[in-house]
Design an enzyme around this catalytic site. Sequence first.
Site, mmCIF file in Angstrom:
data_model
loop_
_atom_site.group_PDB
_atom_site.id
_atom_site.type_symbol
_atom_site.label_atom_id
_atom_site.label_comp_id
_atom_site.label_asym_id
_atom_site.label_seq_id
_atom_site.Cartn_x
_atom_site.Cartn_y
_atom_site.Cartn_z
ATOM 1 N N ARG A 80 13.576 1.735 17.433
ATOM 2 C CA ARG A 80 14.066 1.727 18.814
ATOM 3 C C ARG A 80 14.665 0.385 19.188
ATOM 4 O O ARG A 80 15.128 0.200 20.308
ATOM 5 C CB ARG A 80 12.933 2.118 19.751
ATOM 6 C CG ARG A 80 12.515 3.546 19.429
ATOM 7 C CD ARG A 80 11.354 4.016 20.226
ATOM 8 N NE ARG A 80 11.715 4.184 21.625
ATOM 9 C CZ ARG A 80 10.898 4.683 22.530
ATOM 10 N NH1 ARG A 80 9.703 5.061 22.193
ATOM 11 N NH2 ARG A 80 11.276 4.794 23.782
ATOM 12 N N HIS A 209 -2.673 4.355 -0.047
ATOM 13 C CA HIS A 209 -2.039 3.556 -1.108
ATOM 14 C C HIS A 209 -3.025 3.130 -2.196
ATOM 15 O O HIS A 209 -2.622 2.769 -3.291
ATOM 16 C CB HIS A 209 -1.256 2.370 -0.524
ATOM 17 C CG HIS A 209 -2.099 1.195 -0.124
ATOM 18 N ND1 HIS A 209 -2.731 1.116 1.078
ATOM 19 C CD2 HIS A 209 -2.393 0.041 -0.774
ATOM 20 C CE1 HIS A 209 -3.383 -0.033 1.172
ATOM 21 N NE2 HIS A 209 -3.198 -0.708 0.050
ATOM 22 N N GLU A 247 -11.456 -8.617 1.454
ATOM 23 C CA GLU A 247 -10.174 -9.295 1.682
ATOM 24 C C GLU A 247 -10.447 -10.690 2.227
ATOM 25 O O GLU A 247 -11.441 -10.897 2.937
ATOM 26 C CB GLU A 247 -9.361 -8.548 2.727
ATOM 27 C CG GLU A 247 -9.013 -7.132 2.370
ATOM 28 C CD GLU A 247 -8.185 -6.502 3.488
ATOM 29 O OE1 GLU A 247 -6.976 -6.732 3.511
ATOM 30 O OE2 GLU A 247 -8.770 -5.814 4.331
ATOM 31 N N HIS A 271 -9.621 4.662 2.130
ATOM 32 C CA HIS A 271 -9.609 4.016 0.804
ATOM 33 C C HIS A 271 -10.967 4.097 0.093
ATOM 34 O O HIS A 271 -11.047 4.501 -1.066
ATOM 35 C CB HIS A 271 -9.227 2.540 0.916
ATOM 36 C CG HIS A 271 -7.921 2.295 1.608
ATOM 37 N ND1 HIS A 271 -6.839 3.126 1.478
ATOM 38 C CD2 HIS A 271 -7.514 1.300 2.435
ATOM 39 C CE1 HIS A 271 -5.824 2.653 2.183
ATOM 40 N NE2 HIS A 271 -6.212 1.552 2.782
ATOM 41 N N LYS A 371 -12.959 -8.121 6.163
ATOM 42 C CA LYS A 371 -11.886 -9.111 6.213
ATOM 43 C C LYS A 371 -12.514 -10.495 6.246
ATOM 44 O O LYS A 371 -13.679 -10.650 6.628
ATOM 45 C CB LYS A 371 -11.028 -8.879 7.457
ATOM 46 C CG LYS A 371 -10.267 -7.544 7.397
ATOM 47 C CD LYS A 371 -9.064 -7.530 8.295
ATOM 48 C CE LYS A 371 -8.340 -6.199 8.224
ATOM 49 N NZ LYS A 371 -7.548 -6.019 6.986
HETATM 50 C C1 BG6 Z 1 -4.569 -1.122 4.660
HETATM 51 C C2 BG6 Z 1 -5.361 -1.581 5.849
HETATM 52 O O1 BG6 Z 1 -4.626 0.279 4.541
HETATM 53 O O2 BG6 Z 1 -5.094 -1.708 3.477
HETATM 54 C C3 BG6 Z 1 -5.339 -3.085 5.935
HETATM 55 O O3 BG6 Z 1 -4.798 -1.025 7.024
HETATM 56 C C4 BG6 Z 1 -5.786 -3.706 4.646
HETATM 57 O O4 BG6 Z 1 -6.167 -3.535 7.010
HETATM 58 C C5 BG6 Z 1 -5.024 -3.124 3.467
HETATM 59 O O5 BG6 Z 1 -5.546 -5.099 4.725
HETATM 60 C C6 BG6 Z 1 -5.594 -3.594 2.155
HETATM 61 O O6 BG6 Z 1 -4.761 -3.179 1.121
HETATM 62 P P1 BG6 Z 1 -4.686 -3.974 -0.258
HETATM 63 O O7 BG6 Z 1 -3.829 -3.126 -1.117
HETATM 64 O O8 BG6 Z 1 -4.099 -5.307 0.056
HETATM 65 O O9 BG6 Z 1 -6.098 -4.079 -0.750
#
Ligand code: BG6
Length: 529
Positions: A80, A209, A247, A271, A371
Amino acid sequence: MSSLPLPDPKFADTAPYRYPTDTGPASATRVGSPSAPIELDIVVFGGHGDLAQKKLLPSLYELYRDGHIPEQSRVVGIGRKAMTDDEYRAMMAEAIEQGTTAAEYNRDVANRFLARVVYRELDGADETQLGTLGPFFAEAPNRPRTYYLATPPRLFGPICRTLGRCGFLNAASRVVIEKPIGRDLASARAINQQISEHIDEAQVFRIDHYLGKETVQNLLCLRFGNALFEPLWRRGRIEYVQITVAETLGVEDRAPYYETAGALRDMVQNHLIQLLCLVAMEPPASLHPDSVRDEKLKVLSALRPIIGETVREKTVRGQYTAGAIGGRSVNGYIDEAGVAPDSDVETYVSMQVDIDNWRWAGIPFYLRTGKRMHERLSEIIVQFEPVPHNIFSNRTGGNGDGRPGALDANRLVIRLQPDEGIRLQMMVKQPGRHMRLKPVSLDLNLATAFAGRSLSAYERLLLDVTRGDPTLFMRRDEVEAAWSWTDHILRGWEEHEVRCKPYVSGSWGPSKAVQLLGRNQHTWPEDNA
Ligand code: BG6
């Protein structure tokens, strides 16, 4: 089982594009398979957002560079914000350069790719505005189109409806949606229902992912490509399983989203639960997408709900406070831009999950994610039972580590990141005249074992979308089953006022997480290092 849409014969290209029927997960042999891909249009809603810049456009560039996306394909960024094509290309040129390594980046190829990228300023949920794409699509009417919805989930339904009303969906279309799909079971169901009114389930690709990561796919290979582990993969042989996704990053600039989510919704519901399913599932009959997903669903259905007060005993919520990571001082969550001063949103969760089935009864699965943790580390630890009788226990002299005759039980560590690999820890004799034993690892480092570049998670998954392979994507019922289980915890936290425990940035989380395992005489790996 829902079947994949059959290719419309009019899309037949000179080179045979196969909509795979014997779809299997990624493997080195499938990448660059001889079936040439056909030209596509890829439409990215949320085209100038964080995900598009950090992951999608760099991954599409890599696929283009490696010949997985053919030359004449087109990418349309939709957003947008007012922007010309050139401004959008400049933004994406920078994103591609930043999102790839020096070895992967080639300015000429990037420019050629970007010449195939356009930007349209419009509201994807508005029929009149979206309809203006008609002439653009009409230039290549027979191309399969992939619509990537990198938008907030509340827009998934409206965008699908608008795509349908504009006549932009057909049997060859694919819609890709990102997690989080909703924020609880009710909203996830509503979103899935809205989408299903406009497009077949087999054409919906729900991305997690983590399933695109090499080592995660390797879990399937390790378990079902080797006879060695399967007899041991059960209660009686395994004492517990730990899944850690830690993380060092904080919430960064995502506070508006994160404040509505928290670690349970952001990481565990998707995940970590997906990883748990791959570790715990029964062997699927084949690698057919539904065969794998049916088995994952059975695990989800066997997860014991964490109900009412048990949330206090089985889960730990935490929130990071100021500290230091890698020698750099960092803010506490509360002081991050966009976070409410009294926010109780969890940036850390750990929990004991029980699976009520024959294979896993009584075996705890410990999950944790956070985190601003001590290090960036994702790994799965499978802790085997100790030997039933220790013949070394009366040996004099000990192991040289102050623990006379102690034997460490075998441990399999599957490292997802940063350095992907598989490690099997076992006891061996130390050379010398004494019978001294020491835990030593058989180490498989994937980077050194296999030469060449492996696909990133997003490349892998985008490639699978273009091939129509849904094996590594979540089916509707999986997502809903995961939410149904997660909802109990969310409700328990709310009803029993389970507040976040503080933990210092750079640590391994709140001390209560140690007690979580301590009750069962188990420990996190850093506590017995
Ligand atoms: C994402 C989350 O799906 O995965 C993030 O929304 C997170 O908060 C991320 O940082 C971590 O992905 P990866 O591949 O860096 O471990």
